[in-house]
Design a protein around this motif. Structure first.
Motif, PDB file in Angstrom:
ATOM      1  N   GLY A 270      12.581  10.236  10.009  1.00 13.77           N
ATOM      2  CA  GLY A 270      11.279  10.873   9.970  1.00 13.77           C
ATOM      3  C   GLY A 270      10.171   9.984   9.455  1.00 13.77           C
ATOM      4  N   SER A 271      10.462   8.705   9.199  1.00 12.75           N
ATOM      5  CA  SER A 271       9.437   7.801   8.708  1.00 12.75           C
ATOM      6  C   SER A 271       8.398   7.498   9.777  1.00 12.75           C
TER       7      SER A 271
ATOM      8  N   ARG B  22       8.897   5.911  -0.126  1.00 11.26           N
ATOM      9  CA  ARG B  22       9.594   5.553   1.110  1.00 11.26           C
ATOM     10  C   ARG B  22       9.193   6.421   2.295  1.00 11.26           C
ATOM     11  N   GLY B  23       8.031   7.066   2.217  1.00 13.03           N
ATOM     12  CA  GLY B  23       7.581   7.901   3.323  1.00 13.03           C
ATOM     13  C   GLY B  23       8.276   9.243   3.404  1.00 13.03           C
TER      14      GLY B  23
ATOM     15  N   PRO C  34       0.822  -1.215   0.000  1.00  7.41           N
ATOM     16  CA  PRO C  34       0.000   0.000   0.000  1.00  7.41           C
ATOM     17  C   PRO C  34       0.855   1.264   0.000  1.00  7.41           C
ATOM     18  N   PRO C  35       0.336   2.359  -0.540  1.00 10.68           N
ATOM     19  CA  PRO C  35       1.095   3.614  -0.582  1.00 10.68           C
ATOM     20  C   PRO C  35       1.328   4.219   0.800  1.00 10.68           C
ATOM     21  N   GLN C  36       0.580   3.766   1.809  1.00 12.03           N
ATOM     22  CA  GLN C  36       0.747   4.291   3.158  1.00 12.03           C
ATOM     23  C   GLN C  36       1.948   3.681   3.868  1.00 12.03           C
ATOM     24  N   LEU C  37       2.660   2.758   3.236  1.00 13.07           N
ATOM     25  CA  LEU C  37       3.802   2.095   3.863  1.00 13.07           C
ATOM     26  C   LEU C  37       4.821   3.134   4.308  1.00 13.07           C
ATOM     27  N   ARG C  38       5.155   3.141   5.580  1.00  9.73           N
ATOM     28  CA  ARG C  38       6.089   4.112   6.145  1.00  9.73           C
ATOM     29  C   ARG C  38       7.506   3.572   6.184  1.00  9.73           C
ATOM     30  N   CYS C  39       7.673   2.298   6.441  1.00 13.08           N
ATOM     31  CA  CYS C  39       9.011   1.727   6.474  1.00 13.08           C
ATOM     32  C   CYS C  39       8.916   0.214   6.289  1.00 13.08           C
TER      33      CYS C  39
END
Length: 137
Positions: free
Chosen positions: A34-35, A98-99, A4-9
């Motif tokens: 900052g992720s 990559r957030g 998903p595009p919401q993947l932070r790390c």
């Protein structure tokens, strides 16, 4: 697998049992870039790793030992982004690959805008609105 595009790390880790809980340690590097924010709530997905194979060195080495990644944006580039949050100063925050955070003044949460990147730093970029779109849901 769909990511998903919401993947932070994304990182590899081991689930450890401590008392009556299971713990996964998040590498410090994920917070420093900052992720993620300490104390914030996140949804975590766990993917099993085959027990009969050894992880490769790139899957087990800590993030801080890897070569730093370059920012996914460059000055002068135009992008359409969604404003997801507001920063401490009230500026809109959008996240790209990559957030990576792009700070956009004079925007509101839910707004979709086309921006021009004006300044790129190691872990954040600044942009100005060049066109306003619609709100997203």
């Amino acid at each position: 697998m769909d990511i998903p595009p919401q993947l932070r790390c994304l990182f590899a880790g081991t689930v450890e049992e401590r008392n009556d809980s299971y713990v996964i340690e998040v590498p410090k590097q994920e917070l420093e870039t900052g992720s993620l924010q300490a104390g914030a709530m996140y949804r975590v997905a766990l993917l099993s790793y085959p027990a009969d194979s050894e992880p490769t060195q790139s899957e087990t080495e800590p993030q801080r030992d890897r070569r730093p990644q370059t920012p996914p944006v460059v000055e002068g580039e135009q992008r359409t982004v969604d404003i997801e949050d507001l920063g401490d100063q009230g500026d809109g925050l959008a996240r790209v690959e990559r957030g990576f955070v792009v700070i956009v003044p004079d925007t509101e949460i839910g707004e979709r805008v086309t921006v021009e990147i004006t300044d790129v730093r190691e872990n954040v970029a600044f942009a100005e609105v060049v066109a306003r779109g619609s709100s997203y849901e």
